[in-house]
Design an enzyme around this catalytic site. Structure first.
Site, short mmCIF file in Angstrom:
data_model
loop_
_atom_site.label_atom_id
_atom_site.label_comp_id
_atom_site.label_asym_id
_atom_site.label_seq_id
_atom_site.Cartn_x
_atom_site.Cartn_y
_atom_site.Cartn_z
N LYS A 69 0.82 -1.22 0.00
CA LYS A 69 0.00 0.00 0.00
C LYS A 69 0.85 1.27 0.00
O LYS A 69 0.46 2.28 -0.61
CB LYS A 69 -0.94 0.01 1.20
CG LYS A 69 -2.05 -1.04 1.13
CD LYS A 69 -2.96 -0.95 2.34
CE LYS A 69 -4.06 -1.99 2.29
NZ LYS A 69 -4.98 -1.89 3.45
N GLY A 124 0.06 -1.85 15.32
CA GLY A 124 0.45 -1.87 13.93
C GLY A 124 0.88 -0.49 13.47
O GLY A 124 0.61 0.52 14.14
N ALA A 128 -3.31 -0.17 7.32
CA ALA A 128 -4.53 -0.23 8.13
C ALA A 128 -4.41 0.65 9.36
O ALA A 128 -5.36 1.33 9.75
CB ALA A 128 -4.82 -1.68 8.52
#
Length: 261
Positions: A69, A124, A128
């Site tokens: 991404k 994370g 996301a």
């Protein structure tokens, strides 16, 4: 039947045999009468640049998933939030978009919860996590980034700073009101951190992860990975074709055909 006018779309990633995106989009295209096919492009890192350039020329559009991404963001003209985050998950006509952010922002608003000044722990630091941090930060959350790679967490914090969203990098979750699993392994989120009023998980295989199951048992509102997947997919279809099915139609199809459990 496919023919010379059939539009090519797909999802680009690595190690993504589990993806439900083809099931979602090919069902949607069929139901909406769109002459298109959606495939999986499982690509090795050394081939990424050539594949992206090729898809920009021959594909009507495509999605991007782990682990590309951020890399693909540098290969397209970023629009909206994808520009500041440097994270793209949808491409059309050489332009990159972040429908994870759009999808999660809508789902958060639909919870009816108050987020101002709420402590928010995000596990994370990838795409996301970036979408989550921006969505929650703009709703007034105090964002805390927790990641094994301190360097990646700091890099995400700098991006958020530039977008006017305050955040901090931490080694523990503290006492969060919102907890987000933006990693592939929800079982690594400490059980002591699964607390507060809302739990968000980006993993959708299975839908009821250990993280989601624990959050529900503790009375928390949940946003599961399947809900996010479907919502961002519908937003991508709106970018490509200006329309989409309803989320309920897609979710029912996935359960009826036993694509999810």
């Amino acid at each position: 039947m496919f023919g010379v006018r059939t539009k090519l779309l797909g999802v680009l990633g690595s190690g993504i045999s589990y993806t439900l995106s083809p099931a979602i989009h090919n069902f949607s295209f069929s139901q909406m009468g769109i002459d298109a096919v959606y495939l999986v492009f499982d690509v090795q890192p050394d081939d990424l640049h050539d594949v992206v350039e090729g898809l920009k020329k021959i594909a009507y559009g495509f999605n991007v998933t782990v682990p590309y991404k951020e890399e693909v963001a540098s290969m397209v003209s970023c629009e909206g939030e994808s520009k500041g985050l440097g994270v793209v998950n949808t491409v059309h006509s050489g332009k990159g978009y972040n429908t994870d952010y759009i999808a999660l922002s809508r789902l958060l608003n639909e919870t009816g919860l108050e987020f101002h000044e709420a402590e928010c722990a995000i596990f994370g630091a990838g795409g996301a996590a970036a979408a989550s941090a921006l969505s929650l930060g703009r709703l007034g959350c105090k964002v805390k980034l927790i990641n094994r790679s301190l360097e990646r967490a700091i890099r995400l914090k700098r991006k958020l700073d530039n977008l006017g969203v305050e955040s901090s990098v931490a080694s523990d979750c503290g006492e969060p009101q919102v907890v987000v699993n933006a990693t592939p392994r929800p079982e690594l989120v400490p059980t002591s951190c699964v607390r507060g009023k809302l739990a968000i998980d980006f993993v959708y295989t299975p839908v009821r992860t250990s993280f989601i199951t624990l959050a529900e048992s503790r009375g928390m509102t949940i946003i599961d990975g399947l809900s996010i997947l479907i919502e961002q997919a519908l937003e991508a279809e709106k970018i490509w074709f200006g329309r989409s099915l309803s989320r309920d139609e897609v979710r029912r199809f996935l359960y009826d055909r036993k694509f999810v459990r």
